[in-house]
Scaffold this motif. Sequence first.
Motif, short mmCIF file in Angstrom:
data_model
loop_
_atom_site.label_atom_id
_atom_site.label_comp_id
_atom_site.label_asym_id
_atom_site.label_seq_id
_atom_site.Cartn_x
_atom_site.Cartn_y
_atom_site.Cartn_z
N THR A 152 0.83 -1.19 0.00
CA THR A 152 0.00 0.00 0.00
C THR A 152 0.87 1.25 0.00
N GLU A 181 1.33 5.17 1.45
CA GLU A 181 0.95 6.12 2.49
C GLU A 181 0.35 7.37 1.86
N GLN A 182 -0.78 7.82 2.39
CA GLN A 182 -1.50 8.95 1.84
C GLN A 182 -1.40 10.22 2.68
N ARG A 202 -13.22 5.46 -0.18
CA ARG A 202 -14.22 4.67 0.54
C ARG A 202 -15.30 5.54 1.19
N ASP A 215 -8.70 7.32 -0.32
CA ASP A 215 -8.34 6.88 1.03
C ASP A 215 -7.29 5.78 1.01
N GLU A 216 -7.34 4.95 -0.03
CA GLU A 216 -6.48 3.77 -0.08
C GLU A 216 -5.89 3.62 -1.48
N LYS A 266 -3.43 0.81 -3.32
CA LYS A 266 -2.71 -0.45 -3.13
C LYS A 266 -2.42 -1.11 -4.47
#
Length: 419
Positions: free
Chosen positions: A46, A48-49, A108, A115-116, A118
Motif C-alpha cells: 500500500t 501512504e497517503q 471509501r 483513502d487507499e 494499493k
Amino acid sequence: MKTWLLASVATLGLMVASGASAQDATDNMKKLQGMQSTGTSMDFRTVEQTGEYADQLKKNLENINLPDGFKIELYAVVPDARHIAVGPQGVATFVGTRKQNVWVVTDRDKNRVGDEVKEFAPSIEFAIPNGVCFSKDGFLYIAEQNRVLVLPAAEFFYESPDVAVGVVVDQGELVPTSEESFNHTARVCRIGPDDRLYISLGQPYNVPPAEKLDLYNKEGIGGIISMNRDGSDRKVYATGVRNSVGMQFNPDDGKLWFTDNQVDGMGDDIPPGELNMASKAGENFGFPYYGGGDVRTEEFKSEEIPADVVMPQVEMAAHAADLGMDFYGADSFPAKYQGGIFSAQHGSWNRTEPVGARIMFTPLTEEGTAGETEVFADGWLTDSGEYLGRPVDVAVMKDGSMLVSDDLAGALYRISYDK
C-alpha cells in the motif's frame, strides 16, 4: 579462483531465482484462469497517503493556474502514475505505470479524496502495464508492452490478491519479439463504439529505417490496431502514427481522436505535436514522411508521400509531448467545456527551453472538428525551467470532476468546478 567461484555461485543463484520467478508467474496465471487460489499473501503493498510527501504535493498545487471557478486538489499519492481507468461503477480507479505495477485507488468515504492506494493483482507479474481501459460492462483491459490481459469484475476482485483474468493477446504477440524495444513501450487502449478493443503501438525508433516500414504497416506498429475483445480478428486501423499515448472516441459521432508525439532532434520549434481525428479504418497520418504537421523528415524527404495522408486537427507546441486525453461528457464544468477534449502535455527532454507540463482544452465545432486549443491548467513548469510535475493522462469521474495523473510527482490530482 575463490573470487571466480563466488561470482559463479552468485550468478547461478540469480539465474535460479529468475527461473523460479518466471515459473511462479506462469503457474499463477494458469491457476487464476482456472479460478484457483495462488496462495499469494493478503498483505498488500500500500502507499501512504498522509505525511510530509503528501503535504508537499498539496503545497506544489498552489502554483497551478486554472480558469475562474476551478480548483485542483491532491486526490491520491500514486507512484509512477500514468494512464487512468475509472471503474464504471465508481467503486475504484485503476492506474497503470511504465514499471511493473498497476495501482487501485479507492475513495471509501466518498469525500472526493482517495483513502487507499494499493497494488492491484499482486499474483500477476506485469511488464509495463501502462494502458488500462474499461468496457462499459465492467471488464478491465491492461495493455502491457507485449501482452494484453482482460480482468472481468475488476472492481469486485481488486480486494483480493487473486483475480479473474483472461489472456487477450499472449506474451510476445502484440508486437513481434524482434521489435521489442526499450523505447516507446507505453501502450494505450480503448473500447470502441463497435465493441472492439483498440490499442496504439508506438514504433521503437525516432525515425524508423525504410526497410522496417512494410513490417510495421503489416503489424500496426507506428499505428493503431483493433480486435475483438477476445483477441480475434486483429486488424490495422490506422498507420503513419509515430507514438500515440492518448486516444478516445467522441461519444457524439464515434470518431477516434488521438495525440501523437513527433520527431526529436529537428530543433526547438519543429515539428509540432499533434491531435488527430480518424474518421474511418485505413487512414494514414503521414509518419515517417512527415515528422509532425507538414514538416518533412530528413530521412524520407525525397520519398513520395502516400496518397490521402490525413493531416492533424490541431498542431500543438513542438516537443510539449502530448499524451493522454479524454472527452468531457459530464455537465459539472461550464457549458464551454462540455463535449470538448482535455489533453495532457508531459513535456519533452528534447528542447533547450522546455514547454508543456500542462493541461490543454480543445473545443469541437458543430461539424465535429477541432476548434481553437487553449491552455486550461499550467504551473507545473516553473519560470526557471524546473518541473514540479509532469501530467500524463486525464479522466472524467462519475461526479463530473476530472483526474490528472503525474508520473514525476507520483500522484493523481482532482480538478473540480464550484458553480
